[in-house]
Design a protein around this motif. Structure first.
Motif: not given
Length: 296
Positions: A94-99
């Motif tokens: 999720q952090q990758i997809s947000r950033r």
């Protein structure tokens, strides 16, 4: 005089006041216990969003460009808190997809906008360093990395363009011969908004959203959603690579005032307008004079 003709002065007055009050309310609420801690990272990110949309609202109203710098500290504080809380809530995926710039078009555009504003407003080094840390994605994009590297000199430069549509034209303008740069830059600005309305890809890597969250907000003016459609990406390139932007002055989406102080003289404007007239694009002369001096 308003810079954005899609909404009258009264609209900007109303919604700028609303934005100030909303930020104040959200900051007070953020100090209260949270009913659902999982939402807090997104809540702080929405506070940051209120700040950058307020900067655009004030630019659209015609406010002094120097007034925009006051919102960077609050924006950075909220974004940093969102990132800190997000490490406790979001999964690594999720952090990758947000950033990620590659998969998150909104993140890419936001970073481009804030880079352009930061460079044009010449924010202090401490704020710049905080901003680049929040943007991340070093070495991911040949265009935005090059622009960021103009102030972050050790930054790695990507080899690919994350979003060729619409940004291939801007990269072409940077790489073109000086004589061709004004024409290609104008083509980029003219096509920027339309080309952000991107069709869904059927295969391969695609953005989370195929067009930015704010696309079409001009149809929601009555509800206060619209904050202006400004191609700050072009200003960032002009600032860094010293491109000739005279053919862009007066175009609806080009925020050229970010690069021009309040002491621009009528003679300087007439010289720019005459240059544009010689290129057989007379409508720009009218809008430029009207925008800057209220006369034609």
């Amino acid at each position: 005089m308003t810079r954005d003709s899609l909404a009258p002065q009264a609209y900007w007055d109303q919604w700028i006041e609303h934005s100030h009050k909303r930020i104040e309310t959200m900051l007070k609420k953020s100090k209260e216990p949270s009913g659902d801690p999982r939402y807090r990272p997104q809540y702080f990110f929405e506070i940051a969003r209120e700040y950058w949309q307020l900067m655009f609202e004030r630019y659209s109203r015609g406010d002094s460009v120097s007034e925009l710098t006051q919102y960077f500290p609050g924006l950075l504080d909220a974004w940093e808190e969102s990132e800190r809380l997000g490490t406790e809530v979001f999964s690594p995926q999720q952090q990758i997809s947000r950033r990620s710039w590659i998969t998150n078009l909104d993140k890419y555009i936001l970073c481009f906008w804030l880079t352009g504003l930061a460079l044009a407003l010449e924010i202090p080094d401490e704020q710049w360093q905080r901003l680049t840390a929040l943007m991340g994605n070093e070495g991911e994009d040949v265009l935005l990395d090059r622009i960021i590297a103009s102030r972050d000199h050790g930054r790695a430069i990507g080899t690919a363009l994350c979003h060729p549509k619409p940004y291939a034209r801007l990269l072409d303008a940077i790489n073109a011969l000086p004589s061709d740069q004004p024409r290609i830059l104008r083509q980029f600005v003219e096509n920027w908004y339309a080309e952000l309305d991107r069709p869904t890809k059927k295969e391969g890597v695609t953005a989370i959203y195929d067009r930015p969250y704010w696309y079409g907000f001009d149809e929601l003016i009555e509800g206060g959603a619209y904050f202006g459609f400004w191609c700050v990406e072009a200003v960032a390139a002009v600032k860094v690579f010293q491109l000739d932007d005279s053919l862009c002055l007066g175009l609806p989406h080009y925020p050229g005032d970010l690069l021009r102080g309040p002491d621009t003289t009528l003679q300087e404007v007439d010289e720019l307008a005459d240059h544009v007239t010689k290129t057989n694009i007379p409508p720009v002369r009218r809008s430029l004079l009207k925008r800057l001096f209220g006369r034609e």
